[in-house]
Design an enzyme around this catalytic site. Structure first.
Site, PDB file in Angstrom:
ATOM      1  N   TYR A 267       0.254   0.746  11.572  1.00 40.72           N
ATOM      2  CA  TYR A 267       0.099   0.014  10.419  1.00 40.72           C
ATOM      3  C   TYR A 267       0.766   0.964   9.483  1.00 40.72           C
ATOM      4  O   TYR A 267       2.059  -0.014   8.234  1.00 40.72           O
ATOM      5  CB  TYR A 267      -0.977   0.672   9.774  1.00 40.72           C
ATOM      6  CG  TYR A 267      -1.766   0.088   8.400  1.00 40.72           C
ATOM      7  CD1 TYR A 267      -1.717  -0.931   8.432  1.00 40.72           C
ATOM      8  CD2 TYR A 267      -1.218   1.068   7.697  1.00 40.72           C
ATOM      9  CE1 TYR A 267      -2.482  -1.719   6.550  1.00 40.72           C
ATOM     10  CE2 TYR A 267      -2.415   0.909   6.032  1.00 40.72           C
ATOM     11  CZ  TYR A 267      -2.759  -0.423   6.141  1.00 40.72           C
ATOM     12  OH  TYR A 267      -2.754  -0.825   4.789  1.00 40.72           O
TER      13      TYR A 267
ATOM     14  N   SER B  84       0.562  -1.183   0.236  1.00 41.88           N
ATOM     15  CA  SER B  84       0.379  -0.086   0.343  1.00 41.88           C
ATOM     16  C   SER B  84       0.543   1.221  -0.250  1.00 41.88           C
ATOM     17  O   SER B  84       1.912   1.272   0.175  1.00 41.88           O
ATOM     18  CB  SER B  84      -0.955  -0.315   0.888  1.00 41.88           C
ATOM     19  OG  SER B  84      -0.727   1.102   2.198  1.00 41.88           O
TER      20      SER B  84
END
Length: 259
Positions: free
Chosen positions: A157, A144
């Protein structure tokens, strides 16, 4: 469609939604036999049924990718059922801890890293030897845009996805001489149920306004469709990209170009 995965076996984690589902359908349509890994058995079996109805071949494995033994079993099933493994898309992951770094408790921190980084380590640990035994192949890890940039209030994250980039590069160097390629996918926003839920954190008085705010972060002015990501993932898993390894490749609507 050209059957560029004919005779090949591909394993996909996080296969039952969004990018995982779309990539499964894409590579199955190009001849791959699939090992689909996720926690939701009912949805997983529905995906298998869809693929088989379209003339493809797939098997579902219910597994928690944060558990090493379950990841090992999933890879082992690919070998026992199909006799080989030629590629993998390590796609499972999601942000699970919110808030400033000073307010994230240690349990939430470790849970986020387990799902988004340690799970990829487990996958590579067992996938690479399986691909080597099959004569080589390609692995793609979903990092990502948080692997190269950062969102506020998502410290664990962001750390995990940055770690996926480093892990990808290290694994690529370790495996390069054996014919196994390892790359990372830098995805921007993708129109999935998870993205719709996460978009509620963006400014806007209504969910639709929040969604438009999230879309506006992309220079192209929209989210990606899952099938667009699937097309790119399939390309990177194919033999057509045989000279690409250790790379972090973006499909992000221009997000990282202006960061």
């Amino acid at each position: 469609m050209y059957a560029r995965f004919a005779g090949k076996v591909i394993l996909i984690t996080g296969a039952t939604s969004g990018m995982g589902w779309a990539t499964a359908e894409r590579v199955a349509g190009e001849g791959a036999k699939l090992v689909l890994v996720a926690r939701g058995r009912e949805v997983g079996e529905a995906l298998v049924a869809d693929i088989r109805a379209a003339g493809g071949e797939a098997v579902f494995v219910r597994a928690d990718v944060t558990e090493e033994a379950e990841v090992a079993e999933a890879v082992g099933l690919a070998l026992s059922r199909y006799g080989r493994l030629d590629g993998a898309f390590n796609n499972a992951g999601a942000p699970t801890a919110d808030g400033p770094v000073t307010e994230v408790d240690s349990k939430a921190w470790h849970a986020d890293l387990a799902l988004n980084l340690t799970s990829v380590f487990y996958a590579l640990k067992y996938e690479i030897p399986a691909l080597q035994a099959s004569g080589g192949g390609a692995i793609l890890n979903n990092a990502s845009v948080c692997g190269v940039a950062a969102y506020p209030n998502r410290a664990s994250y962001n750390a995990a996805k940055h770690g996926v980039i480093g892990l990808t590069q290290s694994a690529a160097l370790d495996a390069a001489a054996t014919g196994v390629r390892v790359n990372a996918l830098i995805t921007g926003g993708v129109d999935t149920p998870l993205s719709r839920a996460l978009a509620r954190g963006h400014p806007g008085p209504t969910p639709e306004e929040s969604w438009r705010s999230a879309e506006a972060m992309h220079p192209l002015g929209r989210m990606a469709r899952p099938d667009e990501v699937a097309a790119f993932a399939a390309f990177l898993l194919s033999d057509e990209t045989g000279f690409i390894t250790g790379a972090a490749l973006a499909i992000d609507g221009g997000m990282t170009a202006r960061l």
